[in-house]
Design an enzyme around this catalytic site. Structure first.
Site, PDB file in Angstrom:
ATOM      1  N   SER A 123     -25.750  55.703 -19.168  1.00 50.40           N
ATOM      2  CA  SER A 123     -24.336  55.811 -19.532  1.00 50.40           C
ATOM      3  C   SER A 123     -23.533  56.240 -18.301  1.00 50.40           C
ATOM      4  O   SER A 123     -23.551  55.571 -17.277  1.00 50.40           O
ATOM      5  CB  SER A 123     -24.176  56.781 -20.702  1.00 50.40           C
ATOM      6  OG  SER A 123     -22.880  56.734 -21.245  1.00 50.40           O
ATOM      7  N   GLU A 224     -25.230  47.025 -19.823  1.00 48.38           N
ATOM      8  CA  GLU A 224     -25.205  47.412 -21.227  1.00 48.38           C
ATOM      9  C   GLU A 224     -23.897  48.155 -21.457  1.00 48.38           C
ATOM     10  O   GLU A 224     -23.231  48.569 -20.514  1.00 48.38           O
ATOM     11  CB  GLU A 224     -26.407  48.297 -21.573  1.00 48.38           C
ATOM     12  CG  GLU A 224     -26.473  49.627 -20.820  1.00 48.38           C
ATOM     13  CD  GLU A 224     -25.620  50.730 -21.419  1.00 48.38           C
ATOM     14  OE1 GLU A 224     -25.412  50.743 -22.650  1.00 48.38           O
ATOM     15  OE2 GLU A 224     -25.122  51.582 -20.653  1.00 48.38           O
ATOM     16  N   HIS A 286     -27.322  51.953 -25.316  1.00 50.77           N
ATOM     17  CA  HIS A 286     -26.867  53.039 -26.186  1.00 50.77           C
ATOM     18  C   HIS A 286     -27.368  52.896 -27.625  1.00 50.77           C
ATOM     19  O   HIS A 286     -26.657  53.237 -28.572  1.00 50.77           O
ATOM     20  CB  HIS A 286     -25.347  53.094 -26.187  1.00 50.77           C
ATOM     21  CG  HIS A 286     -24.750  53.740 -24.981  1.00 50.77           C
ATOM     22  ND1 HIS A 286     -24.718  53.116 -23.754  1.00 50.77           N
ATOM     23  CD2 HIS A 286     -24.147  54.948 -24.815  1.00 50.77           C
ATOM     24  CE1 HIS A 286     -24.114  53.920 -22.888  1.00 50.77           C
ATOM     25  NE2 HIS A 286     -23.763  55.034 -23.506  1.00 50.77           N
TER      26      HIS A 286
END
Length: 310
Positions: A123, A224, A286
């Site tokens: 992230s 992602e 995630h």
């Protein structure tokens, strides 16, 4: 002499060494604060995996500006101290959110070079992986305790997969995941090799125009994201395209794009005719499963076998 040569050859095959038995993970919060009730679960979670934990002060706040775990000075100090701490074998982010970019121009590169410990996280930690990649260091795009411990038993499976990988290390030829079923976005007819780069799409796009954007020429670009509607994915990919960042890729690895409408049409529009192999549906991002990936390390992407190896 023969045994010595064999041992040296074996050592040469080790790309990321295994962590020692009962290794200590230094937990830092370079980005957002933990959700209520999650910080208390971190140490038991790490110990359940067979490791020890050392939680650095910024994890407990006080929060800064409402969206940062602590002020910049505290979060920066925790990173430097965790790297230099002789008790700490690897550094893991508490969670993502936002905040790592605020530290990039203040991080002491000499400290990074002197203490090349594994960095674990995904992230917002994409920004830290990008900086370390510039210094020739690989890190683990992998689950973080306060981001994932509340996701139930599936998250425990991911945590165990990470723990197994940390204990085993990484050697030439290791597979980074299972061979996957075909995906509509897959492209290509031959394996390609390049440095695995990227991570979270929004964070990577935010690095454009800064000295911290990784060099993607010849890279395997992994992407992602979470909570980004297709038009936002379009905007982020357009930003990468207009910057020239997609011009000389060796290949593309697409992970999960979760908590929003599926952006497959947008992804196909950008990568379908790019002319490089694409492997889609990789189980990282995630959501669960979230398999660990070595950002900054050379990998071989095989679009026919649908495998990824170092």
């Amino acid at each position: 002499m023969k045994h010595l040569m064999e041992r040296r050859m074996a050592d040469d095959q080790v790309l990321l060494p295994p962590l020692p038995e009962h290794a200590c993970l230094g937990v830092i919060a370079p980005a957002g604060p933990p959700r209520e009730g999650t910080l208390e679960q971190v140490v038991p979670m790490i110990e359940r995996l067979g490791f020890r934990a050392k939680v650095f002060p910024g994890c407990a706040g006080p929060a800064f500006l409402g969206h940062l775990a602590a002020d910049d000075a505290r979060r920066l100090a925790d990173l430097h101290e965790a790297l230099a701490d002789p008790q700490v074998d690897a550094v893991i982010g508490l969670r993502g959110g936002y905040g790592c970019m605020r530290l990039l121009d203040r991080i002491d590169r000499a400290t990074l070079r002197r203490f090349p410990k594994p960095l674990i996280g995904y992230s917002d930690l994409t920004a830290l992986h990008a900086l370390r990649q510039q210094l020739g260091m690989a890190g683990w795009h992998a689950p973080m305790p306060a981001s994932d411990c509340h996701k139930g038993e599936a998250a425990w499976d991911d945590a165990r997969a990470l723990a197994d990988r940390l204990r085993a290390g990484l050697r030439v030829g290791d597979a980074l995941g299972p061979a996957l079923p075909g995906h509509a976005l897959d492209r290509g007819h031959a394996p390609v090799r390049g440095v695995l780069s990227g991570g979270n799409l929004a964070v990577l796009a935010a690095l454009l125009g800064t000295p911290f954007m990784p060099d993607l020429r010849g890279a395997i670009l992994f992407l992602e994201d979470v909570g980004e509607d297709p038009y936002k994915i379009d905007r982020l990919l357009c930003q990468l395209r207009l910057s020239g960042a997609l011009d000389e890729l060796a290949g593309v690895l697409l992970g999960s794009f979760s908590d929003a409408d599926a952006p497959d049409e947008v992804l196909a529009d950008y990568f379908g005719e790019l002319g490089v192999p694409v492997l889609a549906g990789w189980p990282s991002g995630h959501t669960t499963p979230n398999l660990p990936l070595p950002i900054g390390l050379a990998v071989t992407l095989d679009p026919i076998a649908r495998t990824l190896r170092v």
